[in-house]
Design an enzyme around this catalytic site. Structure first.
Site, PDB file in Angstrom:
ATOM      1  N   SER A 143       0.812  -1.323   0.047  1.00  0.00           N
ATOM      2  CA  SER A 143       0.073  -0.027  -0.038  1.00  0.00           C
ATOM      3  C   SER A 143       1.028   1.312  -0.185  1.00  0.00           C
ATOM      4  O   SER A 143       2.000   1.193   0.629  1.00  0.00           O
ATOM      5  CB  SER A 143      -0.868  -0.039   1.229  1.00  0.00           C
ATOM      6  N   TYR A 156      -2.263  -1.439   9.819  1.00  0.00           N
ATOM      7  CA  TYR A 156      -2.357  -1.837   8.598  1.00  0.00           C
ATOM      8  C   TYR A 156      -1.155  -1.873   7.879  1.00  0.00           C
ATOM      9  O   TYR A 156      -0.723  -2.776   7.128  1.00  0.00           O
ATOM     10  CB  TYR A 156      -3.529  -1.288   7.892  1.00  0.00           C
TER      11      TYR A 156
HETATM   12  N1  LIG Z   1      -8.541  -0.071  -2.314  1.00  0.00           N
HETATM   13  C1  LIG Z   1      -7.333   0.559  -2.033  1.00  0.00           C
HETATM   14  O1  LIG Z   1      -7.564   1.702  -1.597  1.00  0.00           O
HETATM   15  C2  LIG Z   1      -6.087  -0.091  -1.686  1.00  0.00           C
HETATM   16  C3  LIG Z   1      -4.997   0.558  -1.589  1.00  0.00           C
HETATM   17  C4  LIG Z   1      -3.586  -0.115  -1.311  1.00  0.00           C
HETATM   18  C5  LIG Z   1      -3.588  -1.398  -1.196  1.00  0.00           C
HETATM   19  N2  LIG Z   1      -4.718  -2.168  -1.215  1.00  0.00           N
HETATM   20  C6  LIG Z   1      -4.666  -3.442  -1.268  1.00  0.00           C
HETATM   21  O2  LIG Z   1      -5.174  -4.201  -2.349  1.00  0.00           O
HETATM   22  C7  LIG Z   1      -6.012  -5.527  -2.032  1.00  0.00           C
HETATM   23  C8  LIG Z   1      -7.250  -5.592  -2.572  1.00  0.00           C
HETATM   24  O3  LIG Z   1      -7.914  -4.743  -2.051  1.00  0.00           O
HETATM   25  P1  LIG Z   1      -9.603  -3.977  -2.786  1.00  0.00           P
HETATM   26  O4  LIG Z   1      -9.366  -2.460  -2.804  1.00  0.00           O
HETATM   27  O5  LIG Z   1      -9.643  -4.706  -3.958  1.00  0.00           O
HETATM   28  O6  LIG Z   1     -10.498  -4.492  -1.803  1.00  0.00           O
HETATM   29  P2  LIG Z   1     -12.051  -5.016  -1.987  1.00  0.00           P
HETATM   30  O7  LIG Z   1     -12.641  -4.580  -2.952  1.00  0.00           O
HETATM   31  O8  LIG Z   1     -12.549  -5.082  -0.449  1.00  0.00           O
HETATM   32  O9  LIG Z   1     -11.897  -6.751  -2.175  1.00  0.00           O
HETATM   33  C9  LIG Z   1     -11.269  -7.438  -1.258  1.00  0.00           C
HETATM   34  C10 LIG Z   1     -11.097  -9.051  -1.848  1.00  0.00           C
HETATM   35  O10 LIG Z   1     -10.223  -9.704  -1.001  1.00  0.00           O
HETATM   36  C11 LIG Z   1     -11.093 -10.846  -0.378  1.00  0.00           C
HETATM   37  N3  LIG Z   1     -10.844 -11.138   0.810  1.00  0.00           N
HETATM   38  C12 LIG Z   1     -10.924 -10.164   1.617  1.00  0.00           C
HETATM   39  N4  LIG Z   1     -10.616 -10.893   3.023  1.00  0.00           N
HETATM   40  C13 LIG Z   1     -10.035 -12.146   2.843  1.00  0.00           C
HETATM   41  C14 LIG Z   1      -9.665 -13.143   3.338  1.00  0.00           C
HETATM   42  N5  LIG Z   1      -9.687 -13.103   4.649  1.00  0.00           N
HETATM   43  N6  LIG Z   1      -9.495 -14.437   2.759  1.00  0.00           N
HETATM   44  C15 LIG Z   1      -9.587 -14.249   1.318  1.00  0.00           C
HETATM   45  N7  LIG Z   1      -9.943 -13.463   0.621  1.00  0.00           N
HETATM   46  C16 LIG Z   1     -10.272 -12.194   1.175  1.00  0.00           C
HETATM   47  C17 LIG Z   1     -12.532 -10.326  -0.866  1.00  0.00           C
HETATM   48  O11 LIG Z   1     -13.115 -11.640  -0.978  1.00  0.00           O
HETATM   49  P3  LIG Z   1     -14.776 -11.927  -0.875  1.00  0.00           P
HETATM   50  O12 LIG Z   1     -15.756 -10.603  -1.816  1.00  0.00           O
HETATM   51  O13 LIG Z   1     -15.139 -13.154  -1.414  1.00  0.00           O
HETATM   52  O14 LIG Z   1     -15.323 -11.622   0.287  1.00  0.00           O
HETATM   53  C18 LIG Z   1     -12.728  -9.721  -2.189  1.00  0.00           C
HETATM   54  O15 LIG Z   1     -12.268 -10.453  -3.253  1.00  0.00           O
HETATM   55  C19 LIG Z   1      -5.690  -5.476  -0.624  1.00  0.00           C
HETATM   56  O16 LIG Z   1      -4.568  -6.396  -0.102  1.00  0.00           O
HETATM   57  C20 LIG Z   1      -5.855  -4.216   0.047  1.00  0.00           C
HETATM   58  O17 LIG Z   1      -4.953  -3.942   1.178  1.00  0.00           O
HETATM   59  C21 LIG Z   1      -6.075  -1.771  -1.432  1.00  0.00           C
END
Ligand SMILES: NC(=O)c1ccc[n+]([C@@H]2O[C@H](COP(=O)([O-])OP(=O)(O)OC[C@H]3O[C@@H](n4cnc5c(N)ncnc54)[C@H](OP(=O)(O)O)[C@@H]3O)[C@@H](O)[C@H]2O)c1
Length: 251
Positions: A143, A156
């Site tokens: 991140s 986090y």
């Molecule tokens: N969005 C941001 O601003 C941002 C910024 C920097 C980094 N990130 C990182 O990018 C990654 C993806 O984030 P995102 O924004 O795509 O989030 P998101 O839209 O909330 O999607 C999260 C995904 O991860 C899955 N998931 C959550 N908890 C899980 C667990 N315990 N075991 C297995 N699968 C799990 C969910 O599965 P289900 O839908 O089936 O529940 C979903 O497919 C994460 O690592 C996050 O920390 C995000």
């Protein structure tokens, strides 16, 4: 032969976007979901409509006890769908956000962050190494918050920081097998992450947009195609790097 990319947490958000981006570049995908099977099945259908193969498997990346069973289900899926014993790329994307000042963070919040974002990535990768082809790739998601600090994201960001260190060690240890390992660090992106806060909360959105050189927060299309590109032959010599994809956040 098409490469097979396993992406954790690809039912929605950045993982789903990466899965579709890989498919658009001619790759096949194993995507995992945690709770949203229907959305994962819809992603599979979308990838198949692009003429590629895809399979969805359930996985909680925070429960190490389930990883041996997951490896068995993955092996079965690889045999059934591709007639292969291995896959080519592992994308450790799955995760959730949690927000609390260090003074207020509970042990349960802390433990879940460690389990999903650090311990889970470590031991899932370990469990899948026998199935990952030599010459393959690993991408770990960090991140932008490891480089710039924002109050409330301490636990986090710290586990994401651990992943950045782990990436370098994985690259060193797996180089003998020709496996490249990199970290992708997105800035704030409009997804369901942390209850959709970046997308749906104007103040939150404006806070991160205001610290971004390109003047807005990101959308999934800012990240998935970059990951698909990183996995392509064009970028085969990139190894052990932290690549921030944030539009210039906090510079
Ligand atoms: N969005 C941001 O601003 C941002 C910024 C920097 C980094 N990130 C990182 O990018 C990654 C993806 O984030 P995102 O924004 O795509 O989030 P998101 O839209 O909330 O999607 C999260 C995904 O991860 C899955 N998931 C959550 N908890 C899980 C667990 N315990 N075991 C297995 N699968 C799990 C969910 O599965 P289900 O839908 O089936 O529940 C979903 O497919 C994460 O690592 C996050 O920390 C995000």
């Amino acid at each position: 032969m098409s490469k097979i990319t396993l992406i954790t947490g690809a039912s929605r958000g950045l993982g789903r976007n990466a899965a579709l981006s890989v498919a658009k570049k001619g790759g096949d995908v194993v995507l995992t979901y945690h709770s949203r099977r229907e959305e994962a099945d819809a992603a599979v259908a979308e990838i198949e409509a692009l003429g590629r193969k895809a399979v969805a498997l359930q996985l909680d990346t925070g429960k190490v006890a389930g990883f041996a069973d997951f490896a068995t289900r993955l092996r079965d899926a690889l045999r059934e769908t591709w007639g292969r014993e291995s896959f080519d790329h592992l994308v450790n994307n799955a995760g959730h956000g949690d927000f609390a000042l260090s003074a207020d963070t509970t042990e349960a919040q802390f433990d879940r962050l460690v389990d999903v974002h650090f311990k889970g990535v470590f031991f899932l990768t370990q469990a899948l190494l026998p199935l990952l082809a030599d010459g393959g790739r690993i991408v770990n998601y960090s991140s932008g918050l490891t480089r710039v600090s924002a109050p409330g994201w301490g636990a986090y960001a710290a586990v994401k920081g651990a992943i950045e260190v782990l990436t370098v060690y994985m690259a060193k240890e797996l180089g003998a097998r020709g496996i490249a390992v990199n970290t992708v660090a997105p800035g704030a992106i409009e997804t369901d992450f942390f209850g959709g806060a970046v997308r749906d909360t104007p103040d939150f959105n404006a806070f991160f947009a205001g610290m971004t050189a390109l003047g807005r927060v990101g959308v999934p299309d800012d990240i998935g195609p970059m990951v698909a590109s990183l996995l392509s032959e064009d970028n085969r010599w990139i190894n052990a790097q932290r690549i921030e994809v944030s539009g210039g956040q906090g510079i």
